[in-house]
Design an enzyme around this catalytic site. Structure first.
Site, short mmCIF file in Angstrom:
data_model
loop_
_atom_site.label_atom_id
_atom_site.label_comp_id
_atom_site.label_asym_id
_atom_site.label_seq_id
_atom_site.Cartn_x
_atom_site.Cartn_y
_atom_site.Cartn_z
N ARG A 66 0.63 -1.03 -0.15
CA ARG A 66 0.08 0.10 0.09
C ARG A 66 0.92 1.17 -0.18
O ARG A 66 0.79 2.10 0.97
CB ARG A 66 -0.73 0.12 1.18
CG ARG A 66 -2.23 -0.41 0.97
CD ARG A 66 -2.65 -1.85 0.71
NE ARG A 66 -4.21 -1.75 0.32
CZ ARG A 66 -5.27 -1.86 0.95
NH1 ARG A 66 -5.19 -2.11 2.19
NH2 ARG A 66 -6.51 -1.93 0.28
N TYR A 104 -2.78 0.22 8.85
CA TYR A 104 -3.42 -1.16 9.23
C TYR A 104 -4.02 -1.28 10.53
O TYR A 104 -3.37 -0.49 11.43
CB TYR A 104 -2.26 -2.13 8.60
CG TYR A 104 -2.43 -2.46 7.33
CD1 TYR A 104 -3.55 -3.09 6.60
CD2 TYR A 104 -1.44 -2.05 6.66
CE1 TYR A 104 -3.35 -3.15 5.34
CE2 TYR A 104 -1.23 -2.21 5.17
CZ TYR A 104 -2.36 -2.74 4.45
OH TYR A 104 -2.36 -2.98 3.13
N ASP A 160 -3.90 -1.23 -7.10
CA ASP A 160 -4.34 -1.87 -5.82
C ASP A 160 -5.75 -2.75 -5.81
O ASP A 160 -6.62 -1.95 -5.94
CB ASP A 160 -4.28 -0.81 -4.84
CG ASP A 160 -4.63 -1.21 -3.47
OD1 ASP A 160 -5.11 -2.57 -3.28
OD2 ASP A 160 -4.40 -0.66 -2.34
N GLN A 219 -0.75 2.61 -5.90
CA GLN A 219 -2.34 2.68 -5.57
C GLN A 219 -2.96 2.42 -6.87
O GLN A 219 -4.17 1.90 -6.62
CB GLN A 219 -2.63 4.16 -5.28
CG GLN A 219 -2.40 4.44 -3.75
CD GLN A 219 -3.09 5.83 -3.42
OE1 GLN A 219 -3.62 6.66 -4.11
NE2 GLN A 219 -2.56 6.37 -2.20
N SER A 277 -8.19 -2.16 -2.85
CA SER A 277 -8.87 -1.04 -2.73
C SER A 277 -10.14 -1.10 -3.93
O SER A 277 -11.26 -0.65 -3.66
CB SER A 277 -7.84 0.11 -3.05
OG SER A 277 -7.39 0.26 -1.91
#
Ligand code: NAI
Length: 376
Positions: free
Chosen positions: A121, A231, A129, A126, A132
């Site tokens: 991450r 996290y 990902d 991004q 996500s």
């Protein structure tokens, strides 16, 4: 270099790892694409669209895979699929390595397995990902599932026959899915409350018009929460006890509950006890988005909708992105393009994985005939 896109065979998997848009992109970079006939049908992408984008349509999985140097998949290959792969092929998929029993078989076939869910991450990653992109859509769909199963209404309505109160929604876990669930429930007119282990989520909840359910935290816990890089942290017994009291009160008064709390690679925490569910009103709904990893709710059964003795429905659908397959496939496929583009070698028009790249290294669970993934 040849790219193969086989049809997914896992029950309930409707997504596809390449769309006509991404096929066109790969073709423009000089790749030869082979897509199995019907691979995209459940996601509303038809063979003709793939052919027009530049792919060759193969009749079977064997024909799709036999000469593919690179394979794009959603689910990890099953033991039956492994022998169909070309020796030494690079395979991109969601491998769930912590619970995948075929890692040795992949190594024996000489595959290089890139676990898309292990892309770190970091800012640069991004756009690749998949966690996500899929969680975002799933958060939206979870609320629609709840609205469908709920016997009441989400918005307040003033009618000639009297006023209907808005639904009260509680969202547990405010990561990517939780934030989208809050936004969707608000758009449908519900009053929303939410909580998360990470105190930074408070501002995000409030910016979406939700109410933050505050669980008291010691200074030591706050420091821990900030030091985990976004996290979840391991909560203390005191935090778990305080959280249980707050959850019990909020959930027992809610008509809709969406739980999303997950810990990557481990069993999900149980946040809603059966005794709390027993206090909810008949007709209420819980969508447990952690059902695939054990569930956040006592009474969740994977891939079932359970109705409790007091008339509460607990929805345990494990693959919610598959219910929005067109867009989920589009985003997943783009994530793959974005991941592979920096690995593309212009001169040879092929993918040459930079194995020391910080985006690639953590994803390599099988490579060079060996299993690299270490179970925690
Ligand atoms: P996730 O799917 O792993 O978990 C969902 C949420 O549940 C998380 O917010 C987590 O804190 C919460 N949770 C876990 N255990 C809990 C418990 N016992 N009680 C209450 N809440 C609990 O999370 P997701 O959506 O994958 O995001 C994790 C974090 O990563 C977030 O901070 C997110 O903003 C960040 N992120 C960063 C990205 C980047 O920088 N590239 C991309 C995506 C997410």
């Amino acid at each position: 270099m040849q790219i193969g896109v086989p049809a997914e065979i896992l029950a309930g998997e409707t997504r596809v790892a390449a769309t006509p848009e991404t096929v066109k992109k790969f073709a423009s970079l000089g790749y030869k694409l082979v897509v199995q006939s019907g691979a995209g049908v459940k996601a509303s992408y038809f063979d003709q669209a793939y052919a027009e984008a530049g792919a060759t349509i193969a009749a079977t999985a064997a024909d799709t895979l036999k000469d593919a140097d690179l394979v794009l998949k959603i689910a990890a290959p099953t033991a039956e699929e492994v022998p169909l792969f070309k020796k030494g092929a690079v395979v991109l998929a969601t491998f769930a390595p912590h619970q995948n029993n075929n890692l040795e078989a992949y190594a024996a076939q000489g595959l290089t397995c890139v676990a898309m869910e292990l892309i770190p991450r970091i800012t640069r990653a991004q756009s690749s990902d998949i966690l996500s992109s899929q969680a975002n859509l799933a958060g939206y769909k979870a609320v629609l599932l709840a609205a469908n199963e709920y016997s009441g209404m989400f918005p307040m309505m003033m009618t000639a026959a009297g006023t209907i109160k808005p639904a009260r929604t509680v969202v547990m876990g405010v990561g990517v899915a939780g934030l989208q669930a809050i936004a969707t429930a608000k758009r449908l007119g519900s009053v929303v409350e939410a909580t998360d282990l990470r105190p930074v989520a408070k501002e995000q909840v409030e910016s979406l018009g939700g109410k933050w359910l505050d669980v008291p935290m010691s200074d030591e816990e706050k420091a821990k929460a900030l030091g985990t890089g976004g996290y979840a942290w391991q909560p203390s017994p005191e935090y778990i006890r305080d959280q249980a009291v707050i959850v019990d009160k909020a959930v027992s008064q809610a008509s809709v509950v969406i739980t999303t709390a997950q810990i990557p690679g481990r069993k999900a925490p149980v946040l809603v006890k059966a005794e709390t569910v027993a206090k909810m009103k008949p007709g209420s709904v819980i969508v447990d988005m952690a059902a695939a990893t054990g569930g956040n709710v006592e009474g969740t059964v994977a891939d079932q909708i359970v109705t409790t003795a007091n008339g509460v429905k607990i929805v345990g659908i494990t693959n919610i992105p598959a219910l929005v397959a067109t867009e989920a496939s589009a985003l997943y496929a783009r994530n793959m393009v974005n991941f592979l583009q920096p690995q593309h070698d212009k001169d040879t028009q092929s993918v040459k994985l930079k194995r020391d790249d910080e985006m690639v290294k953590p994803t390599l669970i099988v490579d060079g005939g060996a299993v690299l993934y270490v179970r925690k």
